[in-house]
Design a protein around this motif. Structure first.
Motif, PDB file in Angstrom:
ATOM      1  N   ILE A  32       0.640  -0.974  -0.041  1.00 31.51           N
ATOM      2  CA  ILE A  32       0.138   0.035   0.040  1.00 31.51           C
ATOM      3  C   ILE A  32       0.954   1.277   0.069  1.00 31.51           C
ATOM      4  N   ASP A  33       1.907   1.240   0.913  1.00 33.20           N
ATOM      5  CA  ASP A  33       3.040   2.367   0.596  1.00 33.20           C
ATOM      6  C   ASP A  33       3.266   2.693  -0.615  1.00 33.20           C
ATOM      7  N   VAL A  34       3.850   1.574  -1.373  1.00 32.79           N
ATOM      8  CA  VAL A  34       4.428   1.815  -2.692  1.00 32.79           C
ATOM      9  C   VAL A  34       3.088   2.214  -3.541  1.00 32.79           C
ATOM     10  N   GLU A  35       1.894   1.997  -3.419  1.00 34.08           N
ATOM     11  CA  GLU A  35       0.909   2.421  -4.479  1.00 34.08           C
ATOM     12  C   GLU A  35       0.459   3.764  -4.163  1.00 34.08           C
ATOM     13  N   VAL A  36       0.580   4.046  -2.877  1.00 37.59           N
ATOM     14  CA  VAL A  36       0.044   5.491  -2.718  1.00 37.59           C
ATOM     15  C   VAL A  36       1.411   6.509  -3.185  1.00 37.59           C
ATOM     16  N   ALA A  42       2.956   9.424 -10.159  1.00 37.30           N
ATOM     17  CA  ALA A  42       2.743   9.104 -11.700  1.00 37.30           C
ATOM     18  C   ALA A  42       2.115  10.531 -12.425  1.00 37.30           C
ATOM     19  N   PRO A  43       2.579  10.856 -13.642  1.00 38.32           N
ATOM     20  CA  PRO A  43       2.201  11.831 -14.520  1.00 38.32           C
ATOM     21  C   PRO A  43       0.757  11.486 -15.436  1.00 38.32           C
ATOM     22  N   VAL A  44       0.107  10.463 -14.747  1.00 44.56           N
ATOM     23  CA  VAL A  44      -1.137  10.329 -15.425  1.00 44.56           C
ATOM     24  C   VAL A  44      -2.266  10.054 -14.596  1.00 44.56           C
ATOM     25  N   PRO A  45      -3.460   9.975 -14.930  1.00 40.53           N
ATOM     26  CA  PRO A  45      -4.551  10.119 -14.114  1.00 40.53           C
ATOM     27  C   PRO A  45      -4.657   8.924 -13.134  1.00 40.53           C
ATOM     28  N   THR A  46      -4.713   9.080 -11.768  1.00 40.88           N
ATOM     29  CA  THR A  46      -4.854   7.775 -10.755  1.00 40.88           C
ATOM     30  C   THR A  46      -6.147   8.134  -9.953  1.00 40.88           C
ATOM     31  N   PRO A  47      -6.710   7.005  -9.331  1.00 37.05           N
ATOM     32  CA  PRO A  47      -7.621   7.420  -8.362  1.00 37.05           C
ATOM     33  C   PRO A  47      -7.362   8.282  -7.123  1.00 37.05           C
ATOM     34  N   LEU A  57      -7.317   0.908   2.182  1.00 34.25           N
ATOM     35  CA  LEU A  57      -6.866   2.330   1.626  1.00 34.25           C
ATOM     36  C   LEU A  57      -8.301   2.269   0.800  1.00 34.25           C
ATOM     37  N   ALA A  58      -8.751   3.390   1.209  1.00 37.01           N
ATOM     38  CA  ALA A  58     -10.105   3.988   0.417  1.00 37.01           C
ATOM     39  C   ALA A  58      -9.920   5.017  -0.768  1.00 37.01           C
ATOM     40  N   LEU A  59     -10.221   4.571  -1.984  1.00 39.74           N
ATOM     41  CA  LEU A  59      -9.998   5.096  -3.397  1.00 39.74           C
ATOM     42  C   LEU A  59     -11.422   5.555  -3.836  1.00 39.74           C
ATOM     43  N   ILE A 171      -5.329   2.206 -12.195  1.00 38.68           N
ATOM     44  CA  ILE A 171      -5.277   1.568 -10.938  1.00 38.68           C
ATOM     45  C   ILE A 171      -4.240   0.764 -10.732  1.00 38.68           C
ATOM     46  N   ASP A 172      -4.120   0.350  -9.206  1.00 41.89           N
ATOM     47  CA  ASP A 172      -3.270  -0.887  -8.856  1.00 41.89           C
ATOM     48  C   ASP A 172      -1.730  -0.636  -8.944  1.00 41.89           C
ATOM     49  N   TRP A 173      -1.223   0.214  -8.348  1.00 40.82           N
ATOM     50  CA  TRP A 173       0.237   0.753  -8.604  1.00 40.82           C
ATOM     51  C   TRP A 173       1.201   0.022  -7.519  1.00 40.82           C
ATOM     52  N   SER A 174       0.764  -1.119  -7.001  1.00 41.12           N
ATOM     53  CA  SER A 174       1.677  -1.786  -5.855  1.00 41.12           C
ATOM     54  C   SER A 174       2.802  -2.447  -6.434  1.00 41.12           C
ATOM     55  N   GLU A 175       2.913  -2.583  -7.532  1.00 41.51           N
ATOM     56  CA  GLU A 175       4.237  -3.131  -8.302  1.00 41.51           C
ATOM     57  C   GLU A 175       4.963  -2.051  -9.047  1.00 41.51           C
ATOM     58  N   ALA A 176       4.718  -0.641  -8.828  1.00 41.63           N
ATOM     59  CA  ALA A 176       5.252   0.280  -9.420  1.00 41.63           C
ATOM     60  C   ALA A 176       6.876   0.577  -9.278  1.00 41.63           C
ATOM     61  N   GLY A 177       7.501   1.111 -10.179  1.00 40.03           N
ATOM     62  CA  GLY A 177       9.011   1.303  -9.656  1.00 40.03           C
ATOM     63  C   GLY A 177       9.836   1.331 -11.165  1.00 40.03           C
ATOM     64  N   GLN A 178      11.098   1.322 -10.981  1.00 40.14           N
ATOM     65  CA  GLN A 178      11.978   1.392 -12.033  1.00 40.14           C
ATOM     66  C   GLN A 178      11.938   0.140 -12.595  1.00 40.14           C
ATOM     67  N   GLY A 179      11.852  -0.086 -13.902  1.00 43.89           N
ATOM     68  CA  GLY A 179      11.718  -1.212 -14.872  1.00 43.89           C
ATOM     69  C   GLY A 179      11.835  -0.956 -16.215  1.00 43.89           C
ATOM     70  N   ASP A 180      11.465  -2.426 -16.920  1.00 42.32           N
ATOM     71  CA  ASP A 180      11.704  -2.494 -18.211  1.00 42.32           C
ATOM     72  C   ASP A 180      10.296  -1.828 -18.851  1.00 42.32           C
ATOM     73  N   ALA A 181      10.572  -1.079 -19.867  1.00 39.32           N
ATOM     74  CA  ALA A 181       9.250  -0.409 -20.467  1.00 39.32           C
ATOM     75  C   ALA A 181       8.768  -1.590 -21.252  1.00 39.32           C
ATOM     76  N   SER A 182       9.396  -2.603 -21.701  1.00 39.38           N
ATOM     77  CA  SER A 182       8.566  -3.541 -22.536  1.00 39.38           C
ATOM     78  C   SER A 182       7.651  -4.346 -21.814  1.00 39.38           C
TER      79      SER A 182
END
Length: 248
Positions: A32-36, A42-47, A57-59, A171-182
């Motif tokens: 949840i910490d990562v998601e928030v 993120a420069p895109v629309p999120t809840p 977590l309430a969204l 939605i659902d950003w709990s796995e976000a971070g630096q990574g492979d664009a592909s």
């Protein structure tokens, strides 16, 4: 009075909807910490985050509808898929977050996990050895040097909402971070290969199709056991096992 809708539920987490509010219940507060944090960056629309009281977590609900669902044809237009590609490009061009996400694991880590899952699938008779071997071979193309970008890390088709051919939120950003664009591009189009051209048109830059195909195979091989263990069916038409079969 609004009813409680169970959006998804398994042993790790559950998401409920009550009217225009989504309640995410997760025993792992680090996710949840990562998601928030990721949604804030993120420069895109999120809840909109309404409130947080661990483990909940309430969204706010997003306008529009999901881009589609794995195993079903997407009714979204080519323009909506292209708009999604453009949104992903905006995310990938953003400043890097501090942490490494699911899409940022090292080649050694991925190879070890992949080999372990392939062995399990064959040893337990879940999938034929030739099917596993072919997709393991296809997956090799993902093992190469890549430049890290800001990735969503779990960009399933159900996690993108669109309305009037515009992206209204992801939605659902709990796995976000630096990574492979592909990785992001492949997860979005998993089971919807016919939409890859629209996504790339919106993304606006060259994409290595062999790497996308590699991630389709790798993702499907890696997730079959987890899906079976958590009550999902990777053998359903159009889902992960069909993705693997399409490589034969």
């Amino acid at each position: 009075m609004d009813e409680v809708e169970v959006v998804v539920a398994h042993s790790e987490r559950a998401t409920l909807r009550v009217g225009d509010v989504f309640l995410k219940v997760d025993a792992d507060q680090a996710r949840i910490d990562v998601e928030v944090e990721a949604m804030a960056q993120a420069p895109v629309p999120t809840p909109q985050v309404l409130w947080r009281k661990p483990p909940v977590l309430a969204l706010a609900a997003l306008p529009g509808t999901a881009l589609g669902s794995l195993g079903e044809p997407s009714s979204a237009s080519s323009a909506a898929w292209a708009a999604t590609g453009a949104a992903i490009r905006t995310l990938h061009d953003a400043p890097l977050p501090a942490r490494h996400g699911r899409a940022g694991r090292s080649i050694d880590e991925l190879a070890a996990e992949l080999d372990g899952e392939c062995e399990w699938l064959v040893t337990n008779g879940v999938l034929p050895a030739d099917l596993v071997a072919r997709n393991r071979q296809v997956a090799e193309a993902a093992f190469r040097r890549w430049t890290p970008v800001f990735t969503h890390g779990d960009l399933q088709i159900t996690h993108v909402f669109v309305d009037d051919d515009k992206v209204t939120g992801i939605i659902d950003w709990s796995e976000a971070g630096q990574g492979d664009a592909s990785f992001d591009l492949a997860i979005l189009t998993l089971g919807h290969e016919e939409r890859l051209g629209d996504v790339i048109a919106g993304y606006g830059t060259d994409v290595d199709l062999d790497v996308i195909r590699a991630w389709w195979s790798m993702r499907s091989l890696l997730v079959v056991r987890w899906l079976l263990d958590h009550g999902f069916d990777p053998f359903a038409p159009g889902c992960e096992v069909d993705v693997l079969r399409s490589r034969l």
